[in-house]
Enzyme design. Structure first.
Site, PDB file in Angstrom:
ATOM      1  N   ASN A  16       2.264   1.223  -4.402  1.00 29.71           N
ATOM      2  CA  ASN A  16       2.261   2.260  -3.367  1.00 29.71           C
ATOM      3  C   ASN A  16       1.433   3.437  -3.895  1.00 29.71           C
ATOM      4  O   ASN A  16       1.892   4.172  -4.766  1.00 29.71           O
ATOM      5  CB  ASN A  16       3.717   2.687  -3.087  1.00 29.71           C
ATOM      6  CG  ASN A  16       3.809   3.871  -2.135  1.00 29.71           C
ATOM      7  OD1 ASN A  16       2.827   4.253  -1.497  1.00 29.71           O
ATOM      8  ND2 ASN A  16       4.992   4.456  -2.045  1.00 29.71           N
ATOM      9  N   TRP A  17       0.237   3.579  -3.353  1.00 29.31           N
ATOM     10  CA  TRP A  17      -0.656   4.635  -3.844  1.00 29.31           C
ATOM     11  C   TRP A  17      -0.267   6.023  -3.321  1.00 29.31           C
ATOM     12  O   TRP A  17      -0.823   7.028  -3.762  1.00 29.31           O
ATOM     13  CB  TRP A  17      -2.107   4.347  -3.430  1.00 29.31           C
ATOM     14  CG  TRP A  17      -2.741   3.204  -4.156  1.00 29.31           C
ATOM     15  CD1 TRP A  17      -2.180   2.441  -5.140  1.00 29.31           C
ATOM     16  CD2 TRP A  17      -4.078   2.708  -3.967  1.00 29.31           C
ATOM     17  NE1 TRP A  17      -3.087   1.499  -5.566  1.00 29.31           N
ATOM     18  CE2 TRP A  17      -4.256   1.644  -4.866  1.00 29.31           C
ATOM     19  CE3 TRP A  17      -5.136   3.065  -3.117  1.00 29.31           C
ATOM     20  CZ2 TRP A  17      -5.463   0.925  -4.942  1.00 29.31           C
ATOM     21  CZ3 TRP A  17      -6.325   2.352  -3.191  1.00 29.31           C
ATOM     22  CH2 TRP A  17      -6.483   1.290  -4.101  1.00 29.31           C
ATOM     23  N   LYS A  18       0.645   6.070  -2.360  1.00 23.72           N
ATOM     24  CA  LYS A  18       1.031   7.345  -1.727  1.00 23.72           C
ATOM     25  C   LYS A  18      -0.238   8.078  -1.264  1.00 23.72           C
ATOM     26  O   LYS A  18      -1.173   7.429  -0.817  1.00 23.72           O
ATOM     27  CB  LYS A  18       1.889   8.180  -2.682  1.00 23.72           C
ATOM     28  CG  LYS A  18       3.032   7.336  -3.263  1.00 23.72           C
ATOM     29  CD  LYS A  18       4.086   8.088  -3.984  1.00 23.72           C
ATOM     30  CE  LYS A  18       5.137   7.105  -4.482  1.00 23.72           C
ATOM     31  NZ  LYS A  18       6.286   7.740  -5.074  1.00 23.72           N
TER      32      LYS A  18
ATOM     33  N   HIS B 229      10.502   4.510   3.391  1.00 24.78           N
ATOM     34  CA  HIS B 229      10.358   5.000   2.012  1.00 24.78           C
ATOM     35  C   HIS B 229      11.110   6.328   1.888  1.00 24.78           C
ATOM     36  O   HIS B 229      11.120   7.136   2.825  1.00 24.78           O
ATOM     37  CB  HIS B 229       8.873   5.176   1.663  1.00 24.78           C
ATOM     38  CG  HIS B 229       8.672   5.470   0.209  1.00 24.78           C
ATOM     39  ND1 HIS B 229       8.831   6.736  -0.296  1.00 24.78           N
ATOM     40  CD2 HIS B 229       8.373   4.661  -0.835  1.00 24.78           C
ATOM     41  CE1 HIS B 229       8.629   6.687  -1.614  1.00 24.78           C
ATOM     42  NE2 HIS B 229       8.343   5.440  -1.966  1.00 24.78           N
TER      43      HIS B 229
ATOM     44  N   GLU C 276      10.437   9.051   0.543  1.00 24.37           N
ATOM     45  CA  GLU C 276       9.658  10.282   0.807  1.00 24.37           C
ATOM     46  C   GLU C 276       9.517  10.522   2.305  1.00 24.37           C
ATOM     47  O   GLU C 276       9.440  11.661   2.758  1.00 24.37           O
ATOM     48  CB  GLU C 276       8.287  10.183   0.105  1.00 24.37           C
ATOM     49  CG  GLU C 276       8.452  10.395  -1.400  1.00 24.37           C
ATOM     50  CD  GLU C 276       7.410   9.718  -2.268  1.00 24.37           C
ATOM     51  OE1 GLU C 276       6.344   9.328  -1.761  1.00 24.37           O
ATOM     52  OE2 GLU C 276       7.685   9.573  -3.484  1.00 24.37           O
TER      53      GLU C 276
ATOM     54  N   GLU D 276      15.189   1.249  -4.123  1.00 26.95           N
ATOM     55  CA  GLU D 276      14.578   2.335  -4.889  1.00 26.95           C
ATOM     56  C   GLU D 276      15.545   3.512  -4.970  1.00 26.95           C
ATOM     57  O   GLU D 276      15.636   4.300  -4.019  1.00 26.95           O
ATOM     58  CB  GLU D 276      13.291   2.806  -4.194  1.00 26.95           C
ATOM     59  CG  GLU D 276      12.233   1.734  -4.068  1.00 26.95           C
ATOM     60  CD  GLU D 276      10.855   2.365  -3.856  1.00 26.95           C
ATOM     61  OE1 GLU D 276      10.001   2.176  -4.719  1.00 26.95           O
ATOM     62  OE2 GLU D 276      10.667   3.059  -2.847  1.00 26.95           O
TER      63      GLU D 276
ATOM     64  N   GLY E 125       9.293   8.602  -9.204  1.00 24.81           N
ATOM     65  CA  GLY E 125       8.357   9.618  -9.685  1.00 24.81           C
ATOM     66  C   GLY E 125       8.964  10.578 -10.703  1.00 24.81           C
ATOM     67  O   GLY E 125       8.383  11.615 -10.995  1.00 24.81           O
TER      68      GLY E 125
ATOM     69  N   SER F 191       9.909   4.452 -10.986  1.00 21.32           N
ATOM     70  CA  SER F 191       9.380   4.603 -12.351  1.00 21.32           C
ATOM     71  C   SER F 191       9.222   3.274 -13.098  1.00 21.32           C
ATOM     72  O   SER F 191       9.486   3.202 -14.292  1.00 21.32           O
ATOM     73  CB  SER F 191      10.242   5.588 -13.152  1.00 21.32           C
ATOM     74  OG  SER F 191      10.195   6.872 -12.543  1.00 21.32           O
TER      75      SER F 191
ATOM     76  N   GLY G 266       4.898   2.949  -7.884  1.00 22.21           N
ATOM     77  CA  GLY G 266       4.155   4.112  -7.396  1.00 22.21           C
ATOM     78  C   GLY G 266       3.134   4.551  -8.417  1.00 22.21           C
ATOM     79  O   GLY G 266       2.041   3.993  -8.524  1.00 22.21           O
ATOM     80  N   GLY G 267       3.497   5.540  -9.229  1.00 25.27           N
ATOM     81  CA  GLY G 267       2.576   6.147 -10.193  1.00 25.27           C
ATOM     82  C   GLY G 267       1.766   5.146 -11.010  1.00 25.27           C
ATOM     83  O   GLY G 267       0.534   5.262 -11.111  1.00 25.27           O
TER      84      GLY G 267
HETATM   85  P1  PGA Z   1       7.209   5.597  -8.833  1.00 25.68           P
HETATM   86  O1  PGA Z   1       7.250   5.401  -7.230  1.00 25.68           O
HETATM   87  O2  PGA Z   1       6.897   4.236  -9.434  1.00 25.68           O
HETATM   88  O3  PGA Z   1       6.126   6.586  -9.074  1.00 25.68           O
HETATM   89  O4  PGA Z   1       8.553   6.057  -9.244  1.00 25.68           O
HETATM   90  C1  PGA Z   1       7.876   4.288  -6.633  1.00 25.68           C
HETATM   91  C2  PGA Z   1       7.784   4.396  -5.136  1.00 25.68           C
HETATM   92  O5  PGA Z   1       7.809   5.509  -4.605  1.00 25.68           O
HETATM   93  O6  PGA Z   1       7.698   3.377  -4.419  1.00 25.68           O
END
Ligand code: PGA
Length: 255
Positions: A9-11, A100, A102, A172, A178, A217, A238-239
């Site tokens: 997930n590149w956000k 998600h 966010e 998650e 993050g 993470s 994500g990251g």
């Molecule tokens: P993260 O994000 O790996 O940076 O914790 C995961 C996600 O939001 O899907």
């Protein structure tokens, strides 16, 4: 379920140049090792078509599927700034993230709206990757299981049990996204076991079919232990997915 999934997930990150470099690195890494893993990348929607073309040019379209990070429940209409599932499919998406954390937090998405979006994904022929998970306060108050079950239930009651077999679920924990704080493998495994049991209560076949990904993470140095848990079938990253080499290193932990 014949192979695991590693999703990135590149956000709100990336650019055309980022994509060119990323696909180059990914191409070299994927060709070097035949990984029995399905990759799914979720770029910002405006880059879907460019990423699809770049993957195609490197013969990576069968190794890497694409997904969008969000959709609007309607197929079209006067909804300024929105994209429908049908449009995302037209741009090359096969998957879409639904709910998600966010989006639940910054766009005030409720369980009801998440269920509508899940249904819209199916209508558009997209595979929904439903994200569920508890916040830190909810975990500390002992209600993690209840929260996650309610998130799952609202989709099942709106879309029906069979709908879940069309996509995948990502557990998650919000406090791990993050933040660098990963759930311990035992903690993640326990929640995945609970989700698998919830599915099994509805249908044994469904429980076997639906891939359960862990997100929060995930990195190459913690992925092996997480993926060793019986009910963890892959990761939503994500990251670490912003670096192609790191994403491939995580996929190697699943293989
Ligand atoms: P993260 O994000 O790996 O940076 O914790 C995961 C996600 O939001 O899907």
């Amino acid at each position: 379920m014949d192979r695991g999934i590693v999703a990135g997930n590149w956000k709100m990150h990336g650019s055309r140049q980022f994509i060119v470099d990323y696909v180059d690195t990914l191409g070299a890494a994927v060709q070097d090792q035949s990984l029995p893993v399905g990759f799914v990348l979720f770029p910002p929607a405006g880059y879907l078509e460019f990423l699809a073309r770049s993957l195609d040019e490197r013969d990576l379209s069968s190794a890497v599927s694409l997904g969008a990070q969000n959709l609007h429940p309607e197929s079209e209409g006067a909804y300024t700034g929105e994209m429908s599932g049908e449009m995302l499919k037209d741009l090359g998406a096969l998957w879409v993230l639904i709910g998600h954390s966010e989006r639940r937090e910054y766009a005030a998405e409720t369980n009801e709206l998440v269920a509508e979006k899940f249904s819209a994904a199916l209508r558009a022929g997209l595979k929904p990757l439903l994200c569920i998970g508890e916040t830190e306060v909810e975990r500390e108050s002992g209600s993690a299981a209840e929260i996650v079950t309610a998130q799952l239930d609202s989709v099942v009651s709106y879309c029906g049990t069979d709908a879940l077999s069309q996509g995948a679920i990502a557990y998650e924990p919000v406090w791990a996204i993050g933040t660098g704080k990963t759930a311990t493998p035992a903690m993640a495994g326990e929640m995945h076991g609970l989700i698998r049991d919830e599915l099994r209560q509805r249908s044994a076949e469904l429980a076997e079919q639906v891939p359960l990904l862990y997100g929060g993470s995930v990195k190459s140095d913690n992925a092996t232990a997480l993926f060793a848990e019986t009910d963890i079938d892959g990761g939503l990253v994500g990251g670490a997915s912003l670096t192609a080499v790191d994403l491939v290193a995580i996929a190697r932990c699943l293989a």
